[in-house]
Design a protein around this motif. Structure first.
Motif, PDB file in Angstrom:
ATOM      1  N   SER A   6       0.845  -1.195   0.000  1.00  0.00           N
ATOM      2  CA  SER A   6       0.000   0.000   0.000  1.00  0.00           C
ATOM      3  C   SER A   6       0.880   1.244   0.000  1.00  0.00           C
ATOM      4  N   ARG A  48      -2.994   8.650  -6.064  1.00  0.00           N
ATOM      5  CA  ARG A  48      -4.056   7.726  -5.683  1.00  0.00           C
ATOM      6  C   ARG A  48      -3.504   6.330  -5.444  1.00  0.00           C
ATOM      7  N   THR A  49      -4.370   5.436  -4.998  1.00  0.00           N
ATOM      8  CA  THR A  49      -3.986   4.048  -4.756  1.00  0.00           C
ATOM      9  C   THR A  49      -3.382   3.438  -6.018  1.00  0.00           C
TER      10      THR A  49
END
Length: 234
Positions: A6, A48-49
């Motif tokens: 992540s 963003r992710t």
């Protein structure tokens, strides 16, 4: 399968006052032939992710890595990949060559990062005082502050993305070199010490694309070591 990486660690570093963080990983450090390659991906608080499927490049198939490359480039448009050649590895050593490749990757970034996150526990990117005097030419005058993190390629999505860019770029070089030297199987082993590579070294010896200063399997002592041993006997 390990949990997907992540941006948690990257965002923590960005919250500490940084605006652009370059996340980096290397490939090819332990290969017998071909370059050592450094990939970098820049993220900000607005990033963003990461695209689904981004993981440490070693956990992905070649097809999965190739499919992710355009997605990573769209997701993180500021990125770079730098290489250092086997000749440079032989002349300066593997750590200095990694530094050179990393500086070449930094030079490709359209935005100057104010910090760098490196996979591993060793800062090979910053320039030690001695390396500044005797190291390879072409290094940057200044390197942003560096943070190292063990297994960052497993934990940090941006580092994993950098590893994919580095791996696919280096693999493409090895596949091309395999057309010139098909006996070593580089299109499959990418220059690492696979059995067919070692057997070809024993039969044909090293090429200019091998790290000839290393003790290559099946080749006896490195050339400089062999010369030194001969001179000692004489």
């Amino acid at each position: 399968m390990s949990p997907a990486p992540s941006l948690r660690h990257e965002r923590r570093l960005l919250r500490e006052g940084r605006t652009a963080l370059a996340c980096s990983d290397e490939v090819g450090r332990g290969a017998l032939s071909g370059p050592v390659t450094i990939g970098m991906v820049v993220v900000t608080e607005q990033t963003r992710t990461a695209p689904q499927g981004v993981r440490d490049s070693k956990l992905l198939t070649p097809a999965a890595r190739e499919a992710l490359v355009p997605k990573i480039r769209r997701w993180a448009p500021v990125h770079g990949v730098g290489h250092a050649t086997p000749t440079e590895i032989d002349e300066y050593g593997i750590i200095a060559a990694m530094r050179l490749a990393g500086h070449r990757a930094l030079a490709q970034l359209a935005v100057r990062p104010d910090a760098v996150l490196l996979d591993g526990n060793h800062d090979y990117l910053s320039i030690p005082e001695q390396a500044a005097l005797f190291g390879p030419p072409g290094l940057a005058d200044e390197v942003p502050p560096v943070t190292t993190m063990i297994k960052a390629d497993m934990r940090c999505a941006a580092v994993a993305a950098a590893s994919i860019l580095a791996k696919t770029a280096r693999d493409a070089i090895m596949v091309q070199l395999a057309t010139e030297h098909p006996e070593y199987g580089w299109e499959l082993n990418k220059g690492y010490s696979a059995p067919e590579h070692i057997a070809a070294l024993a039969q044909h010896g090293p090429t200019l694309h091998h790290r000839r200063s290393w003790s290559l399997p099946g080749c006896g002592p490195a050339p400089d070591v062999a010369v030194a041993m001969t001179e000692a006997v004489v």
